[in-house]
Scaffold this motif. Structure first.
Motif, PDB file in Angstrom:
ATOM      1  N   ASN A 178       0.863  -1.160  -0.141  1.00  0.00           N
ATOM      2  CA  ASN A 178      -0.006   0.223  -0.193  1.00  0.00           C
ATOM      3  C   ASN A 178       0.750   1.237   0.093  1.00  0.00           C
ATOM      4  O   ASN A 178       1.023   1.994   0.953  1.00  0.00           O
ATOM      5  CB  ASN A 178      -0.890  -0.147   1.446  1.00  0.00           C
ATOM      6  CG  ASN A 178      -1.837   1.033   1.169  1.00  0.00           C
ATOM      7  OD1 ASN A 178      -2.473   1.400   0.030  1.00  0.00           O
ATOM      8  ND2 ASN A 178      -2.590   1.276   2.288  1.00  0.00           N
TER       9      ASN A 178
ATOM     10  N   SER B 125      -4.869   6.415  -4.805  1.00  0.00           N
ATOM     11  CA  SER B 125      -6.229   5.631  -4.455  1.00  0.00           C
ATOM     12  C   SER B 125      -7.500   6.032  -5.128  1.00  0.00           C
ATOM     13  O   SER B 125      -8.393   5.312  -5.496  1.00  0.00           O
ATOM     14  CB  SER B 125      -6.259   5.337  -3.051  1.00  0.00           C
ATOM     15  OG  SER B 125      -5.313   4.616  -2.400  1.00  0.00           O
TER      16      SER B 125
ATOM     17  N   GLN C  59     -10.784  -0.262  -5.373  1.00  0.00           N
ATOM     18  CA  GLN C  59     -10.032   0.228  -4.237  1.00  0.00           C
ATOM     19  C   GLN C  59      -9.148  -0.678  -3.607  1.00  0.00           C
ATOM     20  O   GLN C  59      -8.238  -0.421  -2.843  1.00  0.00           O
ATOM     21  CB  GLN C  59     -11.094   0.939  -3.352  1.00  0.00           C
ATOM     22  CG  GLN C  59     -11.839   2.299  -3.996  1.00  0.00           C
ATOM     23  CD  GLN C  59     -10.837   3.159  -4.090  1.00  0.00           C
ATOM     24  OE1 GLN C  59      -9.980   3.560  -3.435  1.00  0.00           O
ATOM     25  NE2 GLN C  59     -11.251   3.805  -5.231  1.00  0.00           N
ATOM     26  N   ASP C  60      -9.751  -2.184  -3.732  1.00  0.00           N
ATOM     27  CA  ASP C  60      -9.206  -3.057  -2.813  1.00  0.00           C
ATOM     28  C   ASP C  60      -8.502  -4.268  -3.791  1.00  0.00           C
ATOM     29  O   ASP C  60      -9.305  -5.167  -3.895  1.00  0.00           O
ATOM     30  CB  ASP C  60      -9.875  -3.697  -1.614  1.00  0.00           C
ATOM     31  CG  ASP C  60      -8.970  -4.261  -0.780  1.00  0.00           C
ATOM     32  OD1 ASP C  60      -7.934  -4.812  -0.835  1.00  0.00           O
ATOM     33  OD2 ASP C  60      -9.368  -4.738   0.424  1.00  0.00           O
TER      34      ASP C  60
ATOM     35  N   ARG D 195      -6.147  -6.209  -3.190  1.00  0.00           N
ATOM     36  CA  ARG D 195      -5.949  -7.522  -2.642  1.00  0.00           C
ATOM     37  C   ARG D 195      -7.227  -8.208  -2.451  1.00  0.00           C
ATOM     38  O   ARG D 195      -7.252  -9.551  -2.453  1.00  0.00           O
ATOM     39  CB  ARG D 195      -5.292  -7.204  -0.989  1.00  0.00           C
ATOM     40  CG  ARG D 195      -3.973  -6.748  -1.187  1.00  0.00           C
ATOM     41  CD  ARG D 195      -3.145  -6.557   0.059  1.00  0.00           C
ATOM     42  NE  ARG D 195      -3.875  -5.378   0.599  1.00  0.00           N
ATOM     43  CZ  ARG D 195      -3.166  -4.711   1.557  1.00  0.00           C
ATOM     44  NH1 ARG D 195      -2.258  -5.018   2.445  1.00  0.00           N
ATOM     45  NH2 ARG D 195      -3.862  -3.595   2.145  1.00  0.00           N
ATOM     46  N   GLN D 196      -8.377  -7.602  -1.686  1.00  0.00           N
ATOM     47  CA  GLN D 196      -9.689  -8.301  -1.912  1.00  0.00           C
ATOM     48  C   GLN D 196     -10.041  -9.067  -3.274  1.00  0.00           C
ATOM     49  O   GLN D 196     -10.300 -10.137  -3.389  1.00  0.00           O
ATOM     50  CB  GLN D 196     -10.689  -7.475  -1.396  1.00  0.00           C
ATOM     51  CG  GLN D 196     -12.104  -8.363  -1.050  1.00  0.00           C
ATOM     52  CD  GLN D 196     -12.959  -7.300  -0.498  1.00  0.00           C
ATOM     53  OE1 GLN D 196     -12.769  -5.928  -0.723  1.00  0.00           O
ATOM     54  NE2 GLN D 196     -14.162  -7.655  -0.047  1.00  0.00           N
TER      55      GLN D 196
END
Length: 586
Positions: free
Chosen positions: A19, A25, A31-32, A34-35
């Motif tokens: 990050n 961002s 936005q995520d 990794r998810q």
């Protein structure tokens, strides 16, 4: 090698896991990441592995059910065949005794010699007999032929004698009797001429019966034996003999036909039990034929195969998981890189828009200031001319000096407005050969007095091998001046400033300007080239110096980077081409 290791590191731990781009961002599509990466792996693995696992489990269940059904059927068939063999063994000898008493009668059978001859004939014809005896209705043995001395023995209280009286024939359980050796007898009852009955009894060779049963064993995992209705063993058991010669597995319920079922032994291991309650056409028996097979032994081939299948499935699942993880990582990383480039482009566009707005503001301010400056400059020059003409003022040096100071201040203000206009407009680059060492020396001369006053040590290392640079003199001078000014503002008295240069390949020159001042925090490093950003106290800086410097470097088709640590110092690295290509300038 290092590139390969870096690519491997990027594959294992891609950039979206770190990050370090918080300023980008707001411009990311996702936005995520990794998810997104985790969900992608989960969905692909679920899609690939769950149906495979379900189908494997169903296949295992079908195979195991089929094997269990087939095993039960085979066990039942084996128990049925063994029951027929035991029944035939007993009925054959009962029939032989019945035929003997009916043909010979009591008088002939009580002759010892004739009884011995009958025993020899029965052994030759059928086998499986140890001795033969005639017992009167009182239970006393009248005649005996065999290896033991049993003449005159009283059997009136023996269970088999009482059963024979009731059913005209009997098959005894295994017992020791007078000979103190476990044995089994068959007997038939007949009637004498005077109406009294007698019993012809024969002792069976239990070894012969045991061999007959053993011939039906199917491997080391199987056991076959006889028990009575109380579970007492009548023939030896290899695996299931418990206390007091009782078998240590549950006694099956009565059934009039051969059956097979699943059960467990005393250790909880699964077993298959085939059983049959044995009765002959001549006399009932208390025997239960037991065929017991260890399921693990029967299914060893299938269990070994299943173990291999499980290993294959496990290795395949690991490979699939690795491929899915690697593929998902690469694909999500590519999406992230594309999204990151888009975000950087949007940030750059926003920054350029801000710079354009600032440029328009600077142009307006510079234009508005230039008009009164021009008036002040003309008026001051006119006043100076007047004072020069008149003799009374011509000889007053202070007055002329003050007027010169006004003109110098106007020139300085003009320089500042030109810088603002340079920030807002794109002036053409006028290239000429520049000696970088001389250029640095000229800039240092501006700060020599301040350096002596503040005890700042300046070290310059520009090798003679550095070639002349084809670039714009004014812009390069402004770049070096701004960076040196910035360093002098950051360092305290008694510190040092190091300026050096080196070649970066044959076509580029790197200029390093390093100080040991207060440094810049990591949070501010990515903002130092933004307009109006400053870490100085309010009123001590405009925040335009490094932004203008960045723009000037870009105009010269170079690059500028910064490295800094708090309380350790800062290093600016300016990379410039030795020759600016004409097509770039055009």
């Amino acid at each position: 090698m290092m590139k390969s290791l870096k690519r491997l590191q990027e594959a294992i731990w891609p950039r979206f896991h770190r990050n370090d781009d918080e300023h980008l961002s707001p411009y990311y599509t996702f936005q995520d990441y990794r998810q997104t990466w985790g969900m992608t792996i989960f969905i692909l693995m679920a899609t690939a592995l769950v149906p495979l696992v379900i189908m494997t489990l169903i296949y295992y269940q079908l195979i195991e059910t089929s094997i269990n059904t087939e095993s039960l059927l085979r066990t039942e068939r084996l128990a049925s065949n063994a029951r027929r063999a035991v029944t035939f063994f007993l009925e054959e000898r009962l029939d032989a005794l019945t035929f003997t008493v009916n043909e010979m009668g009591y008088d002939r059978l009580t002759n010892p010699g004739r009884l011995s001859e009958v025993l020899r004939n029965l052994k030759l014809g059928f086998g499986g007999l140890t001795d033969l005896s005639v017992i009167a209705d009182t239970g006393t043995q009248v005649t005996y032929a065999g290896p033991f001395n049993l003449e005159g023995k009283d059997y009136s209280n023996q269970p088999w004698f009482l059963e024979c009286q009731q059913h005209n024939a009997c098959v005894s359980e295994t017992f020791s009797g007078y000979r103190d050796v476990p044995h089994m007898v068959v007997a038939v009852k007949s009637v004498r001429a005077d109406g009294r009955f007698f019993v012809l009894r024969a002792t069976l060779e239990t070894e012969r019966l045991i061999q007959a049963l053993s011939s039906y064993k199917t491997g080391e995992h199987a056991d076959i034996f006889l028990v009575n209705r109380e579970g007492l063993l009548q023939t030896p058991s290899q695996f299931y003999e418990g206390e007091s010669h009782h078998m240590n597995i549950p006694l099956p319920a009565y059934a009039d036909r051969t059956k097979a079922e699943m059960s467990v032994d005393k250790n909880g291991q699964p077993i298959l039990i085939g059983y049959a309650f044995i009765d002959t056409n001549i006399a009932p028996t208390s025997f239960i034929l037991m065929v017991v097979k260890q399921k693990a032994g029967m299914m060893k081939v299938w269990l070994d195969l299943r173990s291999h299948i499980n290993w294959f499935f496990g290795v395949s699942a690991v490979i699939i998981a690795m491929v899915i993880t690697l593929t998902s990582t690469v694909m999500v990383n590519k999406i992230f890189q594309a999204d990151r480039q888009k975000a950087e482009t949007m940030v750059a566009a926003e920054r350029n828009s801000q710079l354009a707005s600032i440029g328009q503001l600077a142009a307006g301010v510079a234009h508005e200031i230039n008009n009164p400056l021009a008036l002040i400059n003309e008026t001051a020059g006119y006043v100076k001319d007047l004072f020069t003409i008149k003799q009374q003022y011509k000889d007053d040096p202070d007055l002329v000096e003050h007027i010169d100071s006004i003109i110098d201040a106007v020139d300085r203000c003009g320089t500042i407005t030109r810088q603002l206009l340079g920030f807002s407009r794109h002036f053409d680059v006028q290239t000429q050969p520049i000696d970088l060492k001389d250029m640095v020396a000229d800039v240092i001369n501006f700060h020599k007095k301040e350096a002596e006053y503040r005890d700042i040590k300046i070290h310059v290392d520009i090798p003679e091998t550095i070639p002349l640079i084809e670039t714009d003199r004014g812009k390069l001078q402004q770049i070096i001046l701004n960076l040196v000014n910035n360093a002098f503002q950051a360092i305290a008295n008694g510190c040092f400033l190091d300026i050096r240069a080196e070649m970066d390949g044959p076509e580029q020159v790197c200029l390093f300007i390093q100080d040991n001042g207060c440094g810049i925090s990591e949070d501010h490093l990515n903002k130092v080239f933004e307009p109006f950003f400053t870490t100085k106290k309010e009123g001590q800086g405009t925040g335009l110096g490094l932004s203008i410097t960045y723009g000037l470097v870009q105009k010269l088709h170079g690059n500028i980077t910064v490295q800094s640590k708090t309380d350790q110092g800062t290093t600016f690295v300016v990379t410039l081409p030795v020759h600016i290509q004409k097509e770039i300038l055009s």
